[in-house]
Design a protein around this motif. Structure first.
Motif, PDB file in Angstrom:
ATOM      1  N   GLN A   1       0.941  -1.178   0.093  1.00  0.00           N
ATOM      2  CA  GLN A   1      -0.034   0.213   0.020  1.00  0.00           C
ATOM      3  C   GLN A   1       0.941   1.210   0.011  1.00  0.00           C
ATOM      4  N   ALA A   2       2.052   1.098   0.734  1.00  0.00           N
ATOM      5  CA  ALA A   2       2.859   2.383   0.857  1.00  0.00           C
ATOM      6  C   ALA A   2       3.599   2.570  -0.654  1.00  0.00           C
ATOM      7  N   GLN A   3       4.017   1.680  -1.127  1.00  0.00           N
ATOM      8  CA  GLN A   3       4.458   1.672  -2.543  1.00  0.00           C
ATOM      9  C   GLN A   3       3.519   2.466  -3.622  1.00  0.00           C
ATOM     10  N   THR A   4       2.262   1.755  -3.346  1.00  0.00           N
ATOM     11  CA  THR A   4       1.087   2.428  -4.286  1.00  0.00           C
ATOM     12  C   THR A   4       0.920   4.050  -4.054  1.00  0.00           C
TER      13      THR A   4
ATOM     14  N   CYS B   1      -1.031   9.926  13.679  1.00  0.00           N
ATOM     15  CA  CYS B   1      -2.257  10.604  13.374  1.00  0.00           C
ATOM     16  C   CYS B   1      -3.308   9.405  13.066  1.00  0.00           C
ATOM     17  N   LEU B   2      -4.517   9.412  13.279  1.00  0.00           N
ATOM     18  CA  LEU B   2      -5.417   8.673  12.820  1.00  0.00           C
ATOM     19  C   LEU B   2      -6.513   9.258  11.817  1.00  0.00           C
ATOM     20  N   ILE B   3      -6.499   8.862  10.515  1.00  0.00           N
ATOM     21  CA  ILE B   3      -7.318   9.584   9.638  1.00  0.00           C
ATOM     22  C   ILE B   3      -8.395   8.615   9.267  1.00  0.00           C
ATOM     23  N   LYS B   4      -9.598   8.654   9.442  1.00  0.00           N
ATOM     24  CA  LYS B   4     -10.764   7.684   9.140  1.00  0.00           C
ATOM     25  C   LYS B   4     -11.893   8.339   8.662  1.00  0.00           C
ATOM     26  N   ASN B   5     -12.304   7.807   7.584  1.00  0.00           N
ATOM     27  CA  ASN B   5     -13.591   8.353   6.703  1.00  0.00           C
ATOM     28  C   ASN B   5     -13.567   9.877   6.897  1.00  0.00           C
TER      29      ASN B   5
ATOM     30  N   PRO C   1       8.220   4.342   4.654  1.00  0.00           N
ATOM     31  CA  PRO C   1       7.123   3.590   4.119  1.00  0.00           C
ATOM     32  C   PRO C   1       6.913   2.277   4.941  1.00  0.00           C
ATOM     33  N   ALA C   2       7.737   2.018   6.172  1.00  0.00           N
ATOM     34  CA  ALA C   2       7.570   0.980   6.680  1.00  0.00           C
ATOM     35  C   ALA C   2       6.803   1.421   7.990  1.00  0.00           C
ATOM     36  N   ARG C   3       6.451   2.603   8.127  1.00  0.00           N
ATOM     37  CA  ARG C   3       5.781   3.129   9.412  1.00  0.00           C
ATOM     38  C   ARG C   3       4.562   3.946   8.900  1.00  0.00           C
ATOM     39  N   VAL C   4       3.516   3.329   8.067  1.00  0.00           N
ATOM     40  CA  VAL C   4       2.367   3.943   7.726  1.00  0.00           C
ATOM     41  C   VAL C   4       1.480   2.713   7.422  1.00  0.00           C
TER      42      VAL C   4
ATOM     43  N   ASP D   1       3.980  11.896   7.845  1.00  0.00           N
ATOM     44  CA  ASP D   1       4.972  11.535   8.538  1.00  0.00           C
ATOM     45  C   ASP D   1       4.813  10.118   9.183  1.00  0.00           C
ATOM     46  N   ILE D   2       5.690   9.659  10.146  1.00  0.00           N
ATOM     47  CA  ILE D   2       5.563   8.314  10.585  1.00  0.00           C
ATOM     48  C   ILE D   2       4.216   7.807  11.500  1.00  0.00           C
ATOM     49  N   ASN D   3       3.946   6.485  11.647  1.00  0.00           N
ATOM     50  CA  ASN D   3       2.938   6.103  12.321  1.00  0.00           C
ATOM     51  C   ASN D   3       1.666   6.774  12.093  1.00  0.00           C
ATOM     52  N   VAL D   4       1.209   7.061  10.975  1.00  0.00           N
ATOM     53  CA  VAL D   4      -0.010   7.500  10.250  1.00  0.00           C
ATOM     54  C   VAL D   4      -1.083   6.275  10.120  1.00  0.00           C
ATOM     55  N   ILE D   5      -1.841   6.238  10.506  1.00  0.00           N
ATOM     56  CA  ILE D   5      -3.136   5.109  10.142  1.00  0.00           C
ATOM     57  C   ILE D   5      -4.159   5.815   9.141  1.00  0.00           C
ATOM     58  N   PHE D   6      -4.495   5.276   8.152  1.00  0.00           N
ATOM     59  CA  PHE D   6      -5.500   5.574   7.364  1.00  0.00           C
ATOM     60  C   PHE D   6      -7.030   4.464   7.263  1.00  0.00           C
TER      61      PHE D   6
END
Length: 456
Positions: free
Chosen positions: A241-244, A295-299, A255-258, A274-279
């Motif tokens: 997903q990071a590569q995409t 950060c957490l980004i949801k819908n 890229p290893a921390r998203v 930035d690092i440790n972001v969750i979508f």
């Protein structure tokens, strides 16, 4: 070509050491079985059958939205027996595709390649070359490199155990032939099970060729049997997903921390993550958006030129152009921020609209509210929207200034360009263009003395 896809999902998964059926364990917040289903759904003219067994009702209920025919395997007597449960749904001209509910990363492109090798004179088989094929059935070939049979690990001799080409279990063939082969299966083996793999030798005996193909990587055909493999495939999936994202122009600091646990309906240009972001869920993110760490980004719908600072949570909310969020801010569902809004540290907003240019910069809770434009809400402000039973609305009109440590007890309206003095508890509507405050008169007591500690 009419395709009948049979997904085998009846395994118990004892090595997961879980009360949850194995195929309901998740990668990117999605059940393993659902990953397989969605991949097969991309095939045209395809009907999907899911064979369930262990924890079957739980699997069926949890994934009831899947457009598939569910068939119970009441006794787990092997993969061949599992396929037999669906065979009466198969017509002779059909191409039958066998997939596994615990192999979540298989690509549609790999399946298409496999299906193109199926004919009345050939069976198609997906194999994999492994450094350590322990646990896999071995692909046995003759001197001309043609496949002659598959030998399961427990039935293999010393020579066969040295073979590095393993069987993924994924295959495709014509319905008429599969029916014949399944009727001839025997459980005369070390496991006393009906192996689907035995049909390979039958196909060869019947004069068919076994056409093999391989996936792009070992991970694509790796099944999940324990927590370690589940964690491994989660990382593989997330790196994909990071590569995409990077191919689409998104900058990822690492890229290893998203983590992407959903999809993007829109992605602008020059997004910086930035690092440790969750979508999670489905997100829309505009151009020139900067998202800080953790950060957490949801819908969420994030417009252009937005900056989201560290440790912020945005869920089912929209953020207008040029706004700034955080750090440590939380936007809860049904929050709608217009353009150039500032939401600062330790501010929580729930089911509220905030109009253009307003600022809520510190330590505040705004719930069930309508905030006008160019409003300034001071630190420690709370909209008291809940009386213990019902929720009520607070309206703060354009240009209002709310002093620090204010409680706005809903239902209440603060008038246009009104000023609320710090430390006030507002229980009634306040007029426009006036100062309103409610606090006790300040007193100084010159005769008062500070207590001292008594000597013992």
């Amino acid at each position: 070509m009419s395709i009948k896809t049979i997904i085998l999902a009846a395994g118990q998964g004892t090595r997961m050491r879980s009360s949850r059926p194995k195929v309901l364990h998740e990668i990117a917040n999605k059940a393993l079985l659902q990953h397989v289903y969605e991949t097969s759904l991309s095939l045209e003219n395809n009907q999907i059958f899911i064979i369930y067994g262990h924890g079957g009702e739980t699997v069926k209920q949890t994934l009831s939205s899947l457009d598939a025919t569910w068939i119970e395997q009441k006794q787990q007597l092997g993969t061949g027996h599992a396929v037999q449960q669906a065979i009466h749904h198969v017509d002779d001209p059909d191409t039958v595709l066998i997939l596994y509910g615990d192999v979540p990363l298989l690509k549609a492109k790999t399946i298409q390649t496999l299906l193109h090798k199926v004919s009345l004179t050939s069976l198609a088989l997906l194999t994999v070359n492994l450094d350590d094929p322990t646990g896999y059935g071995r692909i046995v070939r003759d001197k001309d490199h043609a496949v002659v049979k598959i030998v399961e690990q427990k039935d293999a001799n010393e020579v066969e155990l040295q073979i590095s080409e393993g069987n993924t279990g994924i295959l495709a063939c014509k319905g008429s032939q599969l029916k014949q082969w399944l009727s001839r299966l025997s459980n005369n083996n070390a496991q006393n099970e009906y192996y689907l793999t035995d049909i390979i030798e039958m196909a060869v005996e019947d004069g068919l060729s076994v056409e093999t193909t391989q996936a792009g990587s070992q991970d694509e055909v790796l099944g999940v049997n324990n927590r370690s493999q589940l964690a491994h495939l989660e990382r593989v999936y997330q790196l994909e997903q990071a590569q995409t994202l990077m191919e689409k122009g998104v900058t990822l600091r690492d890229p290893a921390r998203v983590d992407v646990r959903g999809s993007f309906a829109e992605l602008g240009q020059d997004i910086d993550v930035d690092i440790n972001v969750i979508f999670e869920g489905t997100n829309r993110i505009g151009s020139n958006v900067k998202i800080g760490p953790n950060c957490l980004i949801k819908n969420a719908s994030i417009a252009n030129d937005v900056e989201i600072l560290a440790n912020s949570v945005i869920e089912d909310a929209s953020v207008g152009v040029g706004s700034r969020i955080g750090p440590f801010a939380r936007l809860r569902p049904q929050t709608e921020l217009a353009d150039h809004v500032h939401i600062g540290n330790f501010v929580e907003i729930k089911k509220s609209t905030v109009a253009t240019g307003s600022k809520i910069n510190h330590l505040s809770y705004i719930g069930d509210s309508e905030v006008g434009s160019k409003v300034n809400i001071g630190a420690g402000t709370i909209t008291c929207n809940y009386d213990g039973v019902n929720k009520f609305k607070t309206v703060i009109e354009d240009g209002a200034f709310i002093g620090s440590d204010t409680q706005l007890v809903a239902p209440v309206t603060v008038g246009k360009n009104a000023t609320i003095g710090a430390g006030s508890t507002i229980t009634r509507d306040t007029p426009e263009n006036q100062l309103t405050l409610s606090r006790s008169k300040q007193l100084s007591v010159p005769t008062w003395q500070r207590p001292v500690k008594l000597e013992k």
